[in-house]
Write a protein that holds these residues in place. Structure first.
Motif, PDB file in Angstrom:
ATOM      1  N   GLU A  27       0.833  -1.207   0.000  1.00 22.99           N
ATOM      2  CA  GLU A  27       0.000   0.000   0.000  1.00 22.99           C
ATOM      3  C   GLU A  27       0.862   1.249   0.000  1.00 22.99           C
ATOM      4  OE1 GLU A  27      -4.137   0.873   2.027  1.00 22.99           O
ATOM      5  OE2 GLU A  27      -2.530   1.069   3.532  1.00 22.99           O
ATOM      6  N   GLY A  28       1.957   1.231   0.772  1.00 23.90           N
ATOM      7  CA  GLY A  28       2.827   2.394   0.840  1.00 23.90           C
ATOM      8  C   GLY A  28       3.496   2.722  -0.483  1.00 23.90           C
ATOM      9  N   LEU A  29       3.813   1.703  -1.280  1.00 23.60           N
ATOM     10  CA  LEU A  29       4.423   1.919  -2.587  1.00 23.60           C
ATOM     11  C   LEU A  29       3.423   2.416  -3.624  1.00 23.60           C
ATOM     12  CD1 LEU A  29       6.771  -1.215  -2.804  1.00 23.60           C
ATOM     13  CD2 LEU A  29       7.496   1.181  -2.659  1.00 23.60           C
ATOM     14  N   GLY A  30       2.140   2.322  -3.320  1.00 15.32           N
ATOM     15  CA  GLY A  30       1.120   2.802  -4.243  1.00 15.32           C
ATOM     16  C   GLY A  30       0.393   1.726  -5.010  1.00 15.32           C
ATOM     17  N   TYR A  31       0.664   0.447  -4.708  1.00 14.09           N
ATOM     18  CA  TYR A  31      -0.068  -0.623  -5.390  1.00 14.09           C
ATOM     19  C   TYR A  31      -1.534  -0.584  -4.971  1.00 14.09           C
ATOM     20  CZ  TYR A  31       4.319  -2.356  -7.172  1.00 14.09           C
ATOM     21  OH  TYR A  31       5.511  -2.456  -7.851  1.00 14.09           O
ATOM     22  N   ILE A 230      14.185  -4.312 -15.892  1.00 13.98           N
ATOM     23  CA  ILE A 230      13.076  -3.423 -15.536  1.00 13.98           C
ATOM     24  C   ILE A 230      12.502  -2.771 -16.787  1.00 13.98           C
ATOM     25  CG2 ILE A 230      14.646  -1.500 -15.034  1.00 13.98           C
ATOM     26  CD1 ILE A 230      11.185  -2.278 -13.433  1.00 13.98           C
ATOM     27  N   GLN A 231      13.354  -2.521 -17.787  1.00 13.85           N
ATOM     28  CA  GLN A 231      12.833  -1.951 -19.031  1.00 13.85           C
ATOM     29  C   GLN A 231      11.897  -2.935 -19.737  1.00 13.85           C
ATOM     30  OE1 GLN A 231      16.104  -1.917 -18.147  1.00 13.85           O
ATOM     31  NE2 GLN A 231      16.197   0.287 -17.604  1.00 13.85           N
ATOM     32  N   GLN A 232      12.240  -4.226 -19.707  1.00 16.36           N
ATOM     33  CA  GLN A 232      11.355  -5.231 -20.303  1.00 16.36           C
ATOM     34  C   GLN A 232      10.043  -5.334 -19.537  1.00 16.36           C
ATOM     35  OE1 GLN A 232      14.348  -8.533 -20.397  1.00 16.36           O
ATOM     36  NE2 GLN A 232      13.620  -8.831 -22.515  1.00 16.36           N
ATOM     37  N   VAL A 233      10.110  -5.285 -18.225  1.00 16.11           N
ATOM     38  CA  VAL A 233       8.889  -5.394 -17.413  1.00 16.11           C
ATOM     39  C   VAL A 233       7.988  -4.183 -17.650  1.00 16.11           C
ATOM     40  CG1 VAL A 233       7.986  -5.468 -15.056  1.00 16.11           C
ATOM     41  CG2 VAL A 233       9.972  -6.870 -15.687  1.00 16.11           C
ATOM     42  N   GLU A 238       3.133  -1.928 -20.398  1.00 18.28           N
ATOM     43  CA  GLU A 238       2.562  -1.071 -21.434  1.00 18.28           C
ATOM     44  C   GLU A 238       1.810  -1.899 -22.477  1.00 18.28           C
ATOM     45  OE1 GLU A 238       1.644   2.403 -23.658  1.00 18.28           O
ATOM     46  OE2 GLU A 238       2.081   1.957 -21.560  1.00 18.28           O
ATOM     47  N   GLN A 239       2.370  -3.042 -22.864  1.00 22.38           N
ATOM     48  CA  GLN A 239       1.694  -3.900 -23.831  1.00 22.38           C
ATOM     49  C   GLN A 239       0.386  -4.446 -23.264  1.00 22.38           C
ATOM     50  OE1 GLN A 239       2.625  -4.252 -27.067  1.00 22.38           O
ATOM     51  NE2 GLN A 239       4.127  -2.694 -26.483  1.00 22.38           N
ATOM     52  N   ALA A 275       9.087   2.641  -9.005  1.00 21.98           N
ATOM     53  CA  ALA A 275       9.903   3.788  -9.387  1.00 21.98           C
ATOM     54  C   ALA A 275       9.886   4.040 -10.886  1.00 21.98           C
ATOM     55  CB  ALA A 275      11.343   3.575  -8.914  1.00 21.98           C
ATOM     56  N   HIS A 276       9.504   3.025 -11.670  1.00 21.43           N
ATOM     57  CA  HIS A 276       9.529   3.147 -13.128  1.00 21.43           C
ATOM     58  C   HIS A 276       8.145   3.169 -13.767  1.00 21.43           C
ATOM     59  CE1 HIS A 276      13.707   1.917 -12.385  1.00 21.43           C
ATOM     60  NE2 HIS A 276      13.981   2.421 -13.578  1.00 21.43           N
ATOM     61  N   TRP A 277       7.115   2.864 -13.007  1.00 19.91           N
ATOM     62  CA  TRP A 277       5.750   2.856 -13.553  1.00 19.91           C
ATOM     63  C   TRP A 277       4.862   3.645 -12.596  1.00 19.91           C
ATOM     64  CZ3 TRP A 277       3.527   0.912 -18.000  1.00 19.91           C
ATOM     65  CH2 TRP A 277       2.120   0.933 -18.051  1.00 19.91           C
TER      66      TRP A 277
END
Length: 289
Positions: A27-31, A230-233, A238-239, A275-277
């Motif tokens: 929850e803290g991370l924003g999920y 992380i770029q692939q994930v 996005e896909q 951090a990336h999404w």
């Protein structure tokens, strides 16, 4: 598109404190969603993949509802034939009301033959029983004066054609597990065809994907969504968004029970994704529905 987390509610490292920390970290991370799995009898076939202790999902989610504020809570997946449908209807309705309408009921037919035997449920009838029970649950929830279920979405798990049909007939979303993007693109076509054939709406898409980060890129057509750099994930997410996914559940458990003794590794992977999404917004910056 919302992103959720599959939390191990089993294994030698799992206890109430660890479960609480999983919930608060997610929850803290924003999920936006936290889901747990379901077993009742830890028979040898279950223990090989999900060893004891195993925390029953309704009990666990009820407790986690009290130590969280916003994150939705769900099952991935509840084995429908294991419980009387009126018991499931009652527990789900109560949990949804007590949590402020945060429940997502992911359901499946089950696979552990020894567990079915231990519970006295015929393994060969698990598909038919699941359909019967889901209809009984929805009929019970129609009595709002008693159950007060509110709006509990049912996500139907299963990657088979039977799972697709069940999602169309009885679900609000289809919840395939551990998939490649190539397979999912083809399967969503079959999902639409199954809905069109019955002149029913196409259920929402809510896949559960692996989360396993690597330093070097993974290649090959059989690469599972959610694995690699992380770029692939991020590209996988996005896909999935472009495929119309409503929610994506990340599963950081790779199958080694000893992982439950070191949840910090999974939490770091979840923090890297966060951090990336942008978990609270679309890639375009617009707010989630």
């Amino acid at each position: 598109m919302q992103i959720g987390v599959n939390v191990p509610n089993f294994g030698p490292g799992t206890d109430p404190g660890v479960l609480r920390q999983w919930a608060r970290t997610s929850e803290g991370l924003g999920y936006r969603l936290l889901m747990v799995s379901d077993h009742i009898a830890v028979t040898p076939d279950v223990a090989a993949q999900y060893p004891a202790p195993f925390y029953e999902p309704f009990t666990t989610l009820s407790w986690l509802a009290g130590v969280t504020d916003r994150i939705r809570l769900g099952t991935t997946v509840l084995i429908v034939p294991y419980r009387h449908p009126l018991l499931t209807a009652r527990m789900a309705a109560n949990l949804n009301q007590l949590s402020g309408g945060r429940l997502v009921l992911g359901v499946g037919v089950g696979w552990a033959r020894q567990e079915f035997d231990a519970l006295g449920v015929p393994f060969s009838r698990r598909g038919a029983l699941t359909d019967e029970h889901l209809r009984a649950i929805r009929a019970a929830w129609a009595d709002d004066a008693d159950y007060r279920a509110g709006r509990v979405p049912i996500w139907v798990g299963g990657n088979s054609d039977a799972g697709l049909r069940r999602a169309v007939l009885l679900g609000d979303a289809w919840h395939p597990l551990r998939i490649s993007l190539g397979w999912l693109r083809e399967a969503t076509g079959r999902l639409k065809a199954a809905a069109d054939e019955r002149q029913l709406p196409v259920p929402a898409l809510a896949p559960r994907i692996v989360l396993r980060l690597t330093e070097a890129p993974l290649t090959g057509p059989e690469r599972l969504a959610g694995t690699g750099t992380i770029q692939q994930v991020v590209d996988d997410l996005e896909q999935l968004r472009l495929l119309g996914a409503d929610t994506v559940l990340l599963d950081p458990f790779s199958g080694d029970p000893d992982e439950t003794r070191h949840p910090e590794t999974a939490w770091q992977a979840l923090a890297t994704v966060a951090a990336h999404w942008p978990l609270g917004t679309h890639r375009t910056g617009e707010e989630h529905a």
